[in-house]
Design a protein around this motif. Structure first.
Motif, PDB file in Angstrom:
ATOM      1  N   GLU A 226       0.817  -1.210   0.000  1.00 21.29           N
ATOM      2  CA  GLU A 226       0.000   0.000   0.000  1.00 21.29           C
ATOM      3  C   GLU A 226       0.849   1.257   0.000  1.00 21.29           C
ATOM      4  OE1 GLU A 226      -2.406  -0.530   3.431  1.00 21.29           O
ATOM      5  OE2 GLU A 226      -3.872  -1.845   2.423  1.00 21.29           O
ATOM      6  N   ALA A 227       2.056   1.141   0.559  1.00 25.18           N
ATOM      7  CA  ALA A 227       2.955   2.291   0.578  1.00 25.18           C
ATOM      8  C   ALA A 227       3.783   2.389  -0.699  1.00 25.18           C
ATOM      9  CB  ALA A 227       3.892   2.192   1.787  1.00 25.18           C
ATOM     10  N   GLY A 228       3.545   1.457  -1.642  1.00 25.06           N
ATOM     11  CA  GLY A 228       4.306   1.458  -2.888  1.00 25.06           C
ATOM     12  C   GLY A 228       5.750   1.057  -2.686  1.00 25.06           C
ATOM     13  N   ALA A 229       5.994   0.211  -1.667  1.00 19.95           N
ATOM     14  CA  ALA A 229       7.374  -0.152  -1.327  1.00 19.95           C
ATOM     15  C   ALA A 229       7.592  -1.656  -1.422  1.00 19.95           C
ATOM     16  CB  ALA A 229       7.700   0.327   0.083  1.00 19.95           C
ATOM     17  N   THR A 230       6.859  -2.317  -2.305  1.00 14.08           N
ATOM     18  CA  THR A 230       7.039  -3.754  -2.489  1.00 14.08           C
ATOM     19  C   THR A 230       8.489  -4.048  -2.867  1.00 14.08           C
ATOM     20  OG1 THR A 230       4.750  -3.959  -3.236  1.00 14.08           O
ATOM     21  CG2 THR A 230       6.246  -5.784  -3.753  1.00 14.08           C
ATOM     22  N   GLY A 231       9.077  -5.043  -2.211  1.00 15.73           N
ATOM     23  CA  GLY A 231      10.462  -5.388  -2.494  1.00 15.73           C
ATOM     24  C   GLY A 231      11.453  -4.700  -1.578  1.00 15.73           C
ATOM     25  N   MET A 232      11.003  -3.703  -0.823  1.00 12.41           N
ATOM     26  CA  MET A 232      11.881  -3.020   0.126  1.00 12.41           C
ATOM     27  C   MET A 232      11.744  -3.657   1.503  1.00 12.41           C
ATOM     28  SD  MET A 232      11.375   0.999  -0.865  1.00 12.41           S
ATOM     29  CE  MET A 232      12.650   1.506   0.303  1.00 12.41           C
ATOM     30  N   ALA A 233      12.797  -3.544   2.301  1.00  8.72           N
ATOM     31  CA  ALA A 233      12.744  -4.036   3.670  1.00  8.72           C
ATOM     32  C   ALA A 233      11.864  -3.105   4.497  1.00  8.72           C
ATOM     33  CB  ALA A 233      14.147  -4.106   4.261  1.00  8.72           C
ATOM     34  N   ALA A 234      11.111  -3.680   5.416  1.00 13.03           N
ATOM     35  CA  ALA A 234      10.197  -2.870   6.219  1.00 13.03           C
ATOM     36  C   ALA A 234      10.926  -1.802   7.019  1.00 13.03           C
ATOM     37  CB  ALA A 234       9.400  -3.779   7.163  1.00 13.03           C
ATOM     38  N   HIS A 235      12.132  -2.120   7.495  1.00  9.64           N
ATOM     39  CA  HIS A 235      12.856  -1.140   8.312  1.00  9.64           C
ATOM     40  C   HIS A 235      13.285   0.082   7.512  1.00  9.64           C
ATOM     41  CE1 HIS A 235      16.879  -2.038   6.672  1.00  9.64           C
ATOM     42  NE2 HIS A 235      16.560  -3.318   6.715  1.00  9.64           N
ATOM     43  N   GLN A 236      13.316  -0.042   6.187  1.00  8.31           N
ATOM     44  CA  GLN A 236      13.664   1.106   5.357  1.00  8.31           C
ATOM     45  C   GLN A 236      12.469   2.034   5.139  1.00  8.31           C
ATOM     46  OE1 GLN A 236      15.180  -1.500   2.110  1.00  8.31           O
ATOM     47  NE2 GLN A 236      17.035  -0.250   2.231  1.00  8.31           N
TER      48      GLN A 236
END
Length: 353
Positions: A226-236
């Motif tokens: 939903e944040a458009g951050a698929t593939g990124m680590a959650a901590h980032q």
């Protein structure tokens, strides 16, 4: 909590929804919007520590001008002009001599003579701030107030970054005879526990499923999408502010804490306190940034290029914040290194530091 007479009156207006009680004329003027700035109540004080006011605040001048108008000494037109002229004098320079000079320059010798006479009879004539302060003491002593007007006892959720920083810093716990800062215990884990990145990842997943703002729980992967951050680590992507008053948060973050860790936290706190006593003016900010950075890089066994991502994986957001967090532990850490007694998680070398 009661606010009156000065900045306290302004804070009472701002914090009325949280139950702060305002008392006196100055508070009423702020509440009605007649005055807004803190320059209205600012005064210059004696430098020798007795806190005697040497200058006139604008709220007192406003009151004196109004009394002069009621006494027929000034008319409304001159009142506005004099107040504007007096406001233009920088507050540390607004002494009684300066007030006299401004009034005479505007042709108001009669007002000066009248005010001189009033002050001879009563040295506190027109001192609204003093009257309000005395009223606040009376209210506090007699219990004559339980909250701001309209306050029904239901305190809204209030989690500003400043409040969380203050409340986290104030928390102390007693564990097996040791009185420890909860914040220091958590920071120690973030900085020195090799398993903490996994613990932080689990904590972020828990926060996503159980948000503190009352919103719906959502799996972390979906929240990232939903944040458009698929593939990124959650901590980032997500950097929740810790509220260490929450017992479950503390329990999750300290799940890997050992007795040796708690002993190190206590020892480092003692070393920091000793540094402050033995070195006048010592603060955490006085610890050299390059030394703290060197120690942290060696502890985490990473290159400078990996400092930011490693810090983020530990919930410290960035390398700069991680270095700043380590500073409070440096005096004790250096003592451990010099004595060759660094714990199992503190494996540092001071070479080149």
């Amino acid at each position: 909590m009661i606010g009156a007479a000065s900045i306290g009156a302004l804070r009472a207006v701002e914090l009325a929804p949280f139950g702060m009680l305002g008392v006196g004329r100055v508070h009423a003027a702020y509440a009605r919007g007649e005055i807004t700035g803190d320059d209205e109540v600012a005064v210059g004080q004696a430098p020798d520590g007795d806190y005697e006011a040497l200058t006139w605040p604008l709220v007192n001048l406003r009151h004196v001008l109004e009394l002069a108008r009621e006494a027929g000494v000034l008319d409304g037109e001159w009142m506005g002009g004099l107040l504007t002229a007096l406001r233009a004098v920088y507050y540390p320079q607004r002494t009684w001599s300066a007030v006299r000079a401004v009034c005479r320059r505007h042709g108001q010798d009669g007002f000066v003579r009248w005010l001189d006479g009033q002050r001879e009879r009563d040295r506190y004539f027109g001192d609204v701030k003093r009257a309000d302060a005395l009223e606040a003491v009376r209210v506090a002593a007699t219990g004559g107030g339980t909250g701001a007007p309209g306050f029904a006892g239901q305190v809204p959720v209030w989690r500003t970054p400043y409040f969380l920083r203050w409340s986290n810093a104030a928390l102390r716990t007693v564990v097996r005879g040791l009185t420890l800062s909860t914040e220091d215990r958590v920071l120690y884990q973030q900085l020195f526990d090799p398993e903490f990145p996994g613990r932080w990842a689990d904590f972020l997943a828990h926060c996503s499923l159980h948000p503190t703002d009352g919103g719906p729980g959502v799996p972390l992967g979906r929240r990232l999408a939903e944040a458009g951050a698929t593939g990124m680590a959650a901590h980032q992507v997500f950097h929740p502010r810790l509220d260490l008053r929450d017992e479950e948060t503390v329990a999750r973050l300290l799940a890997g804490e050992s007795g040796q860790d708690r002993a190190a936290v206590a020892r480092y706190a003692d070393a920091h306190a000793w540094a402050r006593r033995s070195r006048p003016g010592f603060t955490v900010g006085a610890v050299r940034e390059d030394l703290a950075c060197h120690l942290l890089l060696h502890q985490w066994r990473v290159s400078p290029e990996r400092l930011d991502v490693t810090a983020s994986a530990r919930g410290l957001v960035s390398g700069a914040r991680a270095v700043d967090a380590l500073r409070r532990f440096v005096p004790g850490l250096l003592e451990d290194v010099a004595a060759g007694t660094a714990g199992r998680r503190v494996e540092v070398s001071c070479a080149g530091g």
